[in-house]
Design an enzyme around this catalytic site. Structure first.
Site, PDB file in Angstrom:
ATOM      1  N   GLY A   1       1.569  -0.892   2.475  1.00 28.66           N
ATOM      2  CA  GLY A   1       0.244  -0.347   2.646  1.00 28.66           C
ATOM      3  C   GLY A   1      -0.422  -0.135   1.320  1.00 28.66           C
ATOM      4  N   SER A   2      -1.533   0.741   1.481  1.00 28.20           N
ATOM      5  CA  SER A   2      -2.494   1.155   0.431  1.00 28.20           C
ATOM      6  C   SER A   2      -1.658   1.724  -0.662  1.00 28.20           C
ATOM      7  CB  SER A   2      -3.530   1.977   0.813  1.00 28.20           C
ATOM      8  OG  SER A   2      -4.322   1.129   1.958  1.00 28.20           O
ATOM      9  N   THR A   3      -0.374   2.438  -0.235  1.00 26.48           N
ATOM     10  CA  THR A   3       0.308   3.135  -1.468  1.00 26.48           C
ATOM     11  C   THR A   3       0.548   2.173  -2.528  1.00 26.48           C
ATOM     12  OG1 THR A   3       2.250   2.761  -0.297  1.00 26.48           O
ATOM     13  CG2 THR A   3       1.282   4.935   0.159  1.00 26.48           C
TER      14      THR A   3
END
Lengths: 470, 490
Positions: free
Chosen positions: B218-220
């Site tokens: 994801g956005s990590t």
């Protein structure tokens, strides 16, 4: 073996030492070693001396003592090593069987399988006593081994009956090698090997010239006449029959090997060995192709670990791991886990316990003891002065050697497993009793062979050194 | 007749010789292999014939041994707080073998290791029982408790590292299992074991999610994309506006790449883009850099490689063959790239440690029964994914995220914290519950003592990018706090 004089020392007329005292000293060792082994196993298993220590030592000592006295009296010139080695092996076998009796794991497995777990060592001690009794009986009753010649054809019939009978009894563990009478069962094969050796010796002694001389040369081999091939084919057929109907690979191998060896010795014709090998190969391949039992044994030999993994018998794999875990010096008596092999750990697979608990050193020692028995037997054959005695001694020795090879080789994964017992050490009455009888006959032959000759008779042997007297 | 007799004698000699040779082959040449092979029950029998050495955390054993009176086994392994420590210890079962540290360091724990030969010999001479050595781990009990309790009954994992050394401080995975329950060989153990198998328990409690489960990051993953942009000189000033149109169409496609809600992403600076977690900015960045450069950067952080801690962590994946839209989606962690929690903690730790990535390890030292150290693990550098200058820029960006971005719930008063949230959708058309991610680090007085990654299988109610901040960030915060407390106590 280069000069023949070394072999004639046993036939000199100068009244050789009887070596009975040597035998006695050896026997003392042969009793002490198992007693120490017993103490060792007991201490390892329960940190205390086993309770039966004294009675065991006395019992074994008594058996050895009786054997020795009888040999002293009735076979004074006999080979001094046979009795001590047999005693030592039997004593060690008892210790190993007792040690496996103490296995909680085997007891638990028997319980899980809904069977009673009875210790085998007491029975084995009784069988050993019976074996020694038979040994004594043979020495006393058999005045001269040449008497056995009279029973050539009777022994043939007896041997055939013994070998065929198990076909009519139920199979146990996939092989029909038992004659069951109530709760009592014997393995006739063990006795048959002695009787067959007697028959072959008598038969070949009479027929050796016909078999050796009446032949045509072909491609450097002496081909026997067709009519002389008869007996061979009969024996070969017998081995195959045993293999097919009793699924007993070991016994058929033993008889055929025995026959080929004795034929070769009697006729001095290498061609017989070639024939023997060709026929046994043909028979083995022929049977192996349509006999599932034999096939599964071969599979278990080729890939013991795969077979074990796929739910087959894991006995071979377990035995190999027992050997490997023993390493060079072994775990020590009572400290291994050879009981993982499960049932038959104290009979067919007892060598694996030796391997694990006494290590490479102990196993090699044991194999060399067997080698020594064979060697003494062959010596006896060389020293014997009558062809019957020669044939009988070499037959019994070769049978013993083949049996040791077949069993030990099977357990070590050198050849497919055949399900016979290690002479003297494996649990099993028939085996112990029969092998004591075998040793008794060898002792009898060697006594006759080493007895000072009544008069120096010129021997017919081509290899004898000619002594020219002025 | 004597000539054939001699030949037969030689033949019998050869039979015995063959047996002797075979015996030597078995008991000397092949002995070790047969002794230690799988399926040799003796290995287990020896393993449990004496109390096992212990696995130690903060000076206290987290394992033990209990005497049983079985036929094969004298002792049985016990665990204190089994479920909490299971991802670290693994199990040692009489019936089912062992795994993880229990298996890898079995030689030390049983005392059979060659390095303990001297101890064994002394014990043998003095008639003592063989003793096993201990395994001293790098873990931090308080951090582990915070992680395990924080995960509670949710499905997820936590991995925490000391960025300066690579020491693993916490390794939690839920739902977990109690290795004590399967350490014997009774029917009860069998029942427990069968109940733990994935066939029976769909949650797969025996799976070590922190090391052996890869999730879409994801956005990590935008941290990696930002690092790639800085390292490749695409942008040098993190506060300068980027060329990022909104809406931004995925390359070779008619689809727009959506942002979460209405956030100011048009030509946003890198700092702002990370603060608001702008898909458009990072998607375009990934596309501009191209898949080769993206993959290189990911691999510098440790992707596409297993790590032995010594328990093997599975390789996180940044695939080689992706099309352009796939690569752009990967740049925001929503396509075929997958990462283990440990991998994401490594990313945070490399940033926190000024660009130096230390190799993660969890065994500090091995100790003989007489308390002598047999082996000491030294920290080693694995790679340098960023220059220290770029690492500081990225730190500043991540700290903004926690100060005033999506990660505010990870703030610790008086401590500098940097982090990044993430919510990874998964399942066909986003049908399954999303994964809530949070990676972060905290700074102490000398460097950063802790970097942590948390992943939680979120719930249906929280679908947005806030999920990471809502669910995972508080756990990360508590883990960081626990580590900082122990740091201060030193």
């Amino acid at each position: 073996m280069s000069s023949s004089t070394t072999n004639t020392t046993t036939i000199s007329t100068a009244g050789p030492p009887s070596r009975r005292n040597t035998e006695l000293v050896m026997l003392v060792f042969a009793v002490i070693i198992p007693v120490f082994a017993y103490a060792n196993a007991g201490l390892a298993l329960s940190d205390e001396m086993p309770s039966g220590m004294l009675s065991y030592g006395l019992g074994l000592g008594l058996l050895a003592g009786v054997g020795h006295l009888v040999v002293r009296k009735f076979a004074p010139y006999a080979d001094p090593l046979l009795l001590p080695i047999a005693t030592l092996l039997n004593g060690l076998g008892l210790v190993l069987i007792w040690r496996l009796d103490q296995s909680r794991r085997l007891a638990q497995r028997a319980k899980d399988a809904g069977m009673a777990f009875a210790p085998s060592a007491p029975n084995q001690l009784i069988y050993s006593a019976l074996g020694v009794a038979l040994f004594v009986g043979v020495l006393i009753l058999l005045k001269d081994h040449r008497i056995l010649q009279r029973y050539t054809y009777i022994s043939m019939v007896v041997a055939l009956i013994l070998l065929i009978l198990p076909m009519f009894f139920p199979a146990r563990f996939g092989a029909r090698i038992w004659i069951t009478l109530g709760s009592f069962s014997i393995q006739p094969g063990e006795f048959a090997k002695i009787i067959i050796a007697v028959f072959f010796s008598g038969y070949l002694m009479v027929k050796r010239d016909a078999l050796a001389l009446a032949s045509r040369r072909f491609m450097g081999l002496y081909l026997p006449r067709g009519r002389d091939l008869g007996p061979i084919l009969v024996v070969w057929g017998m081995s195959i029959l045993i293999l097919v109907f009793e699924t007993d690979l070991g016994t058929s191998l033993l008889f055929f090997g025995l026959f080929v060896v004795m034929l070769y010795v009697a006729t001095e014709r290498t061609s017989w060995i070639v024939f023997g090998l060709l026929m046994s190969a043909a028979g083995a391949v022929g049977v192996a192709t349509f006999e599932p039992h034999v096939q599964s044994r071969v599979d278990a030999w080729l890939q013991p670990f795969e077979v074990a993994k796929n739910g087959g018998s894991d006995q071979i794999a377990q035995a190999l791991m027992a050997f490997g875990s023993g390493g060079v010096f072994g775990t020590g008596l009572g400290q291994g886990n050879s009981d993982l092999i499960g049932f038959a750990a104290n009979s067919d697979f007892i060598l694996a316990t030796v391997g694990e608990e006494l290590g490479l050193a102990g196993t090699m020692g044991l194999l060399l003891l067997y080698g020594l028995i064979v060697e003494r037997g062959v010596r006896t054959a060389l020293a014997a002065r009558d062809p019957f005695g020669k044939l009988l001694a070499i037959g019994l020795s070769a049978a013993f050697a083949i049996q040791v090879f077949v069993v030990a080789g099977g357990v070590m994964g050198l050849i497919p497993l055949t399900g016979m017992t290690m002479p003297f050490i494996a649990q099993g009455g028939s085996s112990v009793i029969a092998n004591w009888a075998l040793v008794a006959i060898l002792i009898k032959v060697s006594d006759t062979a080493r007895r000072p000759a009544p008069a120096p008779a010129p021997t017919t042997d081509a290899e004898m050194t000619q002594v020219v007297r002025p | 007749m004597n000539k054939p007799l001699r030949r037969i004698a030689i033949f019998c000699g050869l039979l015995v010789l063959a047996l002797l040779v075979r015996d030597n082959w078995l008991q000397y040449v092949q002995a070790d292999e047969l002794k230690n092979r799988d399926g040799n029950h003796r290995v287990l029998i020896a393993r449990y014939s004496q109390p096992r050495g212990n696995i130690i955390v903060d000076g206290q054993p987290i394992t033990g041994s209990a005497e049983t009176n079985g036929i094969d086994f004298k002792y049985k392994r016990t665990y204190k707080d089994g479920p909490m420590w299971a991802p670290v210890t693994g199990f040692a079962s009489q019936a089912y073998g062992a795994n993880q540290i229990e298996n890898i360091e079995d030689g030390i724990l049983t005392g059979n290791d060659d390095r303990l030969f001297f101890n064994r010999t002394i014990d043998m001479i003095t008639g003592k029982k063989q003793k096993g050595g201990d395994v001293i781990t790098t873990l931090n009990r308080k951090a582990q408790e915070a992680a395990f309790k924080g995960l509670g009954d949710k499905k997820g994992a936590v991995a925490a590292l000391d960025p300066r050394t690579g020491k693993i401080l916490a390794l939690a995975s839920t739902p977990s299992y109690d290795p004590s329950k399967i350490s014997g060989a009774t029917s009860k153990d069998k029942e427990a074991w069968l109940g733990l198998q994935p066939k029976k328990d769909k949650d797969d409690p025996m799976l070590n999610r922190a090391l052996r489960q890869t999730y879409p990051p994801g956005s990590t993953f935008k941290v990696v994309t930002a690092a790639a942009a800085l390292e490749n000189g695409k942008y040098t000033d993190i506060d300068a506006p980027t060329e990022s149109p909104v809406p931004w169409k995925l390359p070779l496609s008619t689809q727009n790449l959506p942002n979460e809600g209405n956030i100011p992403c048009k030509n946003a600076s890198l700092r702002q883009a990370l603060r608001y977690s702008c898909n458009t900015v990072f998607g375009k960045l990934g596309d501009d850099l191209g898949k080769e450069k993206m993959r290189e950067q990911a691999e510098k952080f440790g992707f596409n490689e297993t790590v032995d801690t010594p328990v093997r962590a599975y390789a996180s994946v940044y695939p080689e063959d992706m099309d352009r839209p796939g690569n752009a989606m990967s740049a925001i962690g929503q396509f075929d790239n997958r990462a283990t929690p440990l991998q994401m903690a490594m990313i945070a730790s490399a940033v926190a440690n000024d660009g130096k990535l230390m190799k993660p390890y969890m065994i500090d030292s091995l100790r003989a029964p007489n308390l002598n150290t047999i082996e000491q693990t030294d920290p080693e550098q694995m790679s340098q994914p960023l220059s220290s200058e770029n690492a500081q820029k990225l730190q500043s960006m991540m700290e903004t995220v926690v100060k005033e971005g999506t990660g505010t719930s990870a703030q610790i008063p008086g401590v500098t914290v940097g982090g990044k949230t993430g919510t990874a959708q998964h399942g066909v058309a986003n049908s399954k519950n999303p994964y809530a991610w949070f990676i972060s680090y905290a700074k102490g007085h000398d460097g950063s003592p802790v970097a942590v990654a948390v992943v939680i299988e979120g719930s249906n109610t929280l679908r947005g990018d806030i999920a990471g901040g809502k669910l995972a960030a508080p756990i990360a915060k508590n883990v960081m706090k626990a580590v900082l407390e122990t740091e201060r106590a030193k």
